[in-house]
Design a protein around this motif. Structure first.
Motif, PDB file in Angstrom:
ATOM      1  N   ASP A 278      -3.975  -7.106  -6.449  1.00  0.00           N
ATOM      2  CA  ASP A 278      -4.942  -6.928  -5.375  1.00  0.00           C
ATOM      3  C   ASP A 278      -4.616  -7.956  -4.293  1.00  0.00           C
ATOM      4  OD1 ASP A 278      -7.781  -5.487  -5.042  1.00  0.00           O
ATOM      5  OD2 ASP A 278      -7.773  -7.439  -4.024  1.00  0.00           O
ATOM      6  N   TYR A 279      -4.899  -7.606  -3.035  1.00  0.00           N
ATOM      7  CA  TYR A 279      -4.636  -8.552  -1.953  1.00  0.00           C
ATOM      8  C   TYR A 279      -5.345  -9.892  -2.198  1.00  0.00           C
ATOM      9  CZ  TYR A 279      -2.927  -4.809   1.266  1.00  0.00           C
ATOM     10  OH  TYR A 279      -2.229  -3.794   1.891  1.00  0.00           O
TER      11      TYR A 279
ATOM     12  N   ARG B 260      -2.196  10.748  10.774  1.00  0.00           N
ATOM     13  CA  ARG B 260      -1.490   9.707  10.019  1.00  0.00           C
ATOM     14  C   ARG B 260       0.024   9.862  10.118  1.00  0.00           C
ATOM     15  NH1 ARG B 260      -4.729   8.772   4.427  1.00  0.00           N
ATOM     16  NH2 ARG B 260      -4.905  11.028   4.467  1.00  0.00           N
TER      17      ARG B 260
ATOM     18  N   ARG C 225     -14.149  -8.079   3.066  1.00  0.00           N
ATOM     19  CA  ARG C 225     -12.770  -7.651   3.346  1.00  0.00           C
ATOM     20  C   ARG C 225     -12.005  -8.694   4.150  1.00  0.00           C
ATOM     21  NH1 ARG C 225     -10.573  -2.015   5.970  1.00  0.00           N
ATOM     22  NH2 ARG C 225     -12.208  -2.371   7.479  1.00  0.00           N
TER      23      ARG C 225
ATOM     24  N   ASP D  57      -5.308   1.609  15.372  1.00  0.00           N
ATOM     25  CA  ASP D  57      -5.372   3.061  15.222  1.00  0.00           C
ATOM     26  C   ASP D  57      -6.753   3.597  15.580  1.00  0.00           C
ATOM     27  OD1 ASP D  57      -2.825   2.774  14.167  1.00  0.00           O
ATOM     28  OD2 ASP D  57      -3.583   2.611  12.097  1.00  0.00           O
ATOM     29  N   SER D  58      -6.749   4.756  16.222  1.00  0.00           N
ATOM     30  CA  SER D  58      -8.000   5.483  16.391  1.00  0.00           C
ATOM     31  C   SER D  58      -8.397   6.058  15.041  1.00  0.00           C
ATOM     32  CB  SER D  58      -7.824   6.596  17.432  1.00  0.00           C
ATOM     33  OG  SER D  58      -9.065   7.223  17.686  1.00  0.00           O
ATOM     34  N   ILE D  59      -9.483   6.785  15.028  1.00  0.00           N
ATOM     35  CA  ILE D  59      -9.920   7.435  13.799  1.00  0.00           C
ATOM     36  C   ILE D  59      -8.867   8.477  13.394  1.00  0.00           C
ATOM     37  CG2 ILE D  59     -11.219   9.259  14.965  1.00  0.00           C
ATOM     38  CD1 ILE D  59     -13.506   8.511  13.102  1.00  0.00           C
TER      39      ILE D  59
ATOM     40  N   SER E 277      -4.581  -2.348   6.082  1.00  0.00           N
ATOM     41  CA  SER E 277      -5.827  -3.045   5.755  1.00  0.00           C
ATOM     42  C   SER E 277      -6.297  -2.597   4.374  1.00  0.00           C
ATOM     43  CB  SER E 277      -6.881  -2.741   6.815  1.00  0.00           C
ATOM     44  OG  SER E 277      -6.912  -1.357   7.094  1.00  0.00           O
ATOM     45  N   ALA E 278      -7.042  -3.494   3.713  1.00  0.00           N
ATOM     46  CA  ALA E 278      -7.557  -3.198   2.370  1.00  0.00           C
ATOM     47  C   ALA E 278      -8.666  -2.158   2.468  1.00  0.00           C
ATOM     48  CB  ALA E 278      -8.103  -4.476   1.746  1.00  0.00           C
TER      49      ALA E 278
ATOM     50  N   VAL F  55     -10.501 -11.170   1.848  1.00  0.00           N
ATOM     51  CA  VAL F  55      -9.384 -10.541   1.128  1.00  0.00           C
ATOM     52  C   VAL F  55      -8.149 -10.521   2.046  1.00  0.00           C
ATOM     53  CG1 VAL F  55      -8.564  -8.340   0.162  1.00  0.00           C
ATOM     54  CG2 VAL F  55     -10.879  -9.150  -0.363  1.00  0.00           C
TER      55      VAL F  55
ATOM     56  N   GLY G  87       0.815  -1.222   0.000  1.00  0.00           N
ATOM     57  CA  GLY G  87       0.000   0.000   0.000  1.00  0.00           C
ATOM     58  C   GLY G  87       0.841   1.261   0.000  1.00  0.00           C
TER      59      GLY G  87
HETATM   60  N1  LIG Z   1      -8.177   4.738  11.267  1.00  0.00           N
HETATM   61  C1  LIG Z   1      -8.922   5.360  10.355  1.00  0.00           C
HETATM   62  O1  LIG Z   1      -9.617   6.377  10.635  1.00  0.00           O
HETATM   63  C2  LIG Z   1      -8.960   4.876   8.956  1.00  0.00           C
HETATM   64  C3  LIG Z   1      -9.598   5.686   8.024  1.00  0.00           C
HETATM   65  C4  LIG Z   1      -9.626   5.246   6.721  1.00  0.00           C
HETATM   66  C5  LIG Z   1      -9.061   4.055   6.359  1.00  0.00           C
HETATM   67  N2  LIG Z   1      -8.447   3.283   7.288  1.00  0.00           N
HETATM   68  C6  LIG Z   1      -7.855   1.980   6.901  1.00  0.00           C
HETATM   69  O2  LIG Z   1      -6.433   2.084   6.988  1.00  0.00           O
HETATM   70  C7  LIG Z   1      -5.842   1.636   5.757  1.00  0.00           C
HETATM   71  C8  LIG Z   1      -4.562   2.384   5.479  1.00  0.00           C
HETATM   72  O3  LIG Z   1      -4.824   3.765   5.560  1.00  0.00           O
HETATM   73  P1  LIG Z   1      -4.277   4.756   4.431  1.00  0.00           P
HETATM   74  O4  LIG Z   1      -4.464   6.114   4.995  1.00  0.00           O
HETATM   75  O5  LIG Z   1      -2.935   4.365   3.963  1.00  0.00           O
HETATM   76  O6  LIG Z   1      -5.351   4.506   3.273  1.00  0.00           O
HETATM   77  P2  LIG Z   1      -5.271   4.964   1.737  1.00  0.00           P
HETATM   78  O7  LIG Z   1      -4.601   6.283   1.595  1.00  0.00           O
HETATM   79  O8  LIG Z   1      -6.643   4.796   1.189  1.00  0.00           O
HETATM   80  O9  LIG Z   1      -4.297   3.861   1.073  1.00  0.00           O
HETATM   81  C9  LIG Z   1      -4.639   2.505   1.041  1.00  0.00           C
HETATM   82  C10 LIG Z   1      -3.501   1.769   0.353  1.00  0.00           C
HETATM   83  O10 LIG Z   1      -3.798   0.364   0.368  1.00  0.00           O
HETATM   84  C11 LIG Z   1      -3.886  -0.102  -0.987  1.00  0.00           C
HETATM   85  N3  LIG Z   1      -4.996  -1.042  -1.056  1.00  0.00           N
HETATM   86  C12 LIG Z   1      -6.263  -0.857  -0.613  1.00  0.00           C
HETATM   87  N4  LIG Z   1      -6.999  -1.966  -0.836  1.00  0.00           N
HETATM   88  C13 LIG Z   1      -6.173  -2.863  -1.446  1.00  0.00           C
HETATM   89  C14 LIG Z   1      -6.353  -4.164  -1.956  1.00  0.00           C
HETATM   90  N5  LIG Z   1      -7.551  -4.798  -1.880  1.00  0.00           N
HETATM   91  N6  LIG Z   1      -5.295  -4.790  -2.515  1.00  0.00           N
HETATM   92  C15 LIG Z   1      -4.081  -4.165  -2.624  1.00  0.00           C
HETATM   93  N7  LIG Z   1      -3.849  -2.910  -2.159  1.00  0.00           N
HETATM   94  C16 LIG Z   1      -4.893  -2.281  -1.589  1.00  0.00           C
HETATM   95  C17 LIG Z   1      -4.163   1.130  -1.842  1.00  0.00           C
HETATM   96  O11 LIG Z   1      -3.715   0.877  -3.167  1.00  0.00           O
HETATM   97  P3  LIG Z   1      -4.220   1.764  -4.433  1.00  0.00           P
HETATM   98  O12 LIG Z   1      -3.457   3.061  -4.366  1.00  0.00           O
HETATM   99  O13 LIG Z   1      -3.868   0.936  -5.611  1.00  0.00           O
HETATM  100  O14 LIG Z   1      -5.697   1.959  -4.262  1.00  0.00           O
HETATM  101  C18 LIG Z   1      -3.329   2.166  -1.112  1.00  0.00           C
HETATM  102  O15 LIG Z   1      -1.966   2.034  -1.451  1.00  0.00           O
HETATM  103  C19 LIG Z   1      -6.928   1.882   4.705  1.00  0.00           C
HETATM  104  O16 LIG Z   1      -6.722   1.060   3.590  1.00  0.00           O
HETATM  105  C20 LIG Z   1      -8.195   1.566   5.497  1.00  0.00           C
HETATM  106  O17 LIG Z   1      -8.450   0.177   5.496  1.00  0.00           O
HETATM  107  C21 LIG Z   1      -8.363   3.680   8.572  1.00  0.00           C
END
Ligand SMILES: NC(=O)c1ccc[n+]([C@@H]2O[C@H](COP(=O)([O-])OP(=O)(O)OC[C@H]3O[C@@H](n4cnc5c(N)ncnc54)[C@H](OP(=O)(O)O)[C@@H]3O)[C@@H](O)[C@H]2O)c1
Length: 285
Positions: free
Chosen positions: A49-50, A166, A77, A135-137, A70-71, A80, A6
């Motif tokens: 994809d995962y 972040r 999910r 992680d929190s929000i 996480s995806a 996945v 990711g």
């Molecule tokens: N704690 C929170 O408030 C919060 C909020 C939102 C999300 N999250 C979770 O935290 C994760 C990481 O956060 P982030 O800020 O890095 O999210 P992000 O900016 O949306 O990035 C997600 C990364 O994971 C990759 N990805 C997502 N689904 C995938 C899949 N099925 N297979 C392969 N790669 C995949 C994406 O690839 P692409 O660039 O190719 O899409 C991207 O590189 C998120 O994916 C989400 O599950 C947490």
């Protein structure tokens, strides 16, 4: 070799940049190499994809410690995640640093948090070493909870959340990736102050000069107000339960994880608004 899955994302991109600054060799595993960041000492490998276990296993070959975000949200999910964890186990990855969610449990109010519980269980059963970052929000998202009209709307009651930036999660993740003493640990990663959404509105008002208010919705009103997005029911439920989990007190947790693991205090909402004025550009009219 450290792997960063990711790496095109918000957390993965920050982690890759921090590892490169420290001169650490890494492999960035992405779906689309054209969008991968470029850093000295970083090789880019197209995984897939995962859910494509064979492609992921090949991409993970030779990785000792892997950052696994996480995806994106998906009705299936957990399956996945099971596939990508099995791929890591088959490739011989020694330890996963997985981004879970605060209060992950099979029956937590936040429906997406349940996925994280089942994923953690699968990682434990896989025999691969792990560090869970619960992680929190995201603090970064709080300005975006506010509409262009200056209203935060949701069924969060007067519950509190210690949202975390972040940048701070990335610092914790880098420390966890580089030091094997974090093996087997589960960290609640939070900000340093738990605020209600009404208090968040006050902070936004003070720092943006734009009046922001919090408007409480019932759960039904919240579902209705999000329907025009066209998102499927499971996704709307995930969004709405972000707020009801705050109301239920699930996110009213303040820890010293960022200070202890990353070595500095986490930033507050006021500091984030100051440092990242783009986060509230939509409130400038
Ligand atoms: N704690 C929170 O408030 C919060 C909020 C939102 C999300 N999250 C979770 O935290 C994760 C990481 O956060 P982030 O800020 O890095 O999210 P992000 O900016 O949306 O990035 C997600 C990364 O994971 C990759 N990805 C997502 N689904 C995938 C899949 N099925 N297979 C392969 N790669 C995949 C994406 O690839 P692409 O660039 O190719 O899409 C991207 O590189 C998120 O994916 C989400 O599950 C947490």
């Amino acid at each position: 070799m450290i792997g960063v899955a990711g790496a095109t994302g918000g957390l993965g991109g920050r982690i890759a940049a921090r590892l490169a600054e420290q001169g650490v060799e890494q492999r960035l595993i992405v779906r689309d190499p054209a969008r991968a960041p470029s850093h000295p000492g970083a090789e880019v490998v197209q995984g897939g994809d995962y859910s494509d276990g064979e492609a992921m296993r090949r991409a993970f070959d030779g990785i000792e410690v892997l950052f696994l975000p996480s995806a994106g949200e998906h009705p299936d999910r957990v399956s996945v995640h099971r596939t990508v964890v099995d791929a890591a186990a088959a490739a011989g990855v020694g330890r996963l640093v997985y981004t879970s969610f605060l209060g992950a449990a099979p029956d937590c109010v936040f429906t997406f948090g349940r996925d994280h519980f089942h994923t953690e269980e699968h990682i434990r059963a896989s025999g691969v070493g792990h560090t869970f970052l619960r992680d929190s929000i995201y603090l970064d998202y709080v300005p975006f909870f506010t509409s262009a009209e200056g209203v935060i709307r949701g069924p969060a009651g007067d519950g509190r959340a210690a949202a975390v930036a972040r940048d701070d999660i990335a610092d914790v993740a880098v420390a966890a990736l580089l030091d094997p003493q974090h093996e087997g640990r589960t960290y609640d990663v939070t900000g340093r102050e738990a605020f209600t959404l009404a208090e968040a509105a006050e902070i936004l008002t003070r720092h943006t000069g734009r009046e922001v208010r919090y408007v409480e919705e019932t759960i039904d009103e919240a579902r209705e107000s999000r329907k025009p997005s066209g998102a499927p029911d499971w996704e709307i439920e995930g969004w709405v339960t972000t707020y009801t989990s705050i109301a239920a007190g699930e996110l009213d947790v303040v820890t010293d994880t960022v200070a202890r693991v990353a070595g500095h205090e986490p930033i507050t909402l006021a500091e984030l608004l100051e440092a990242q004025p783009d986060s509230w550009a939509h409130l400038r009219g």
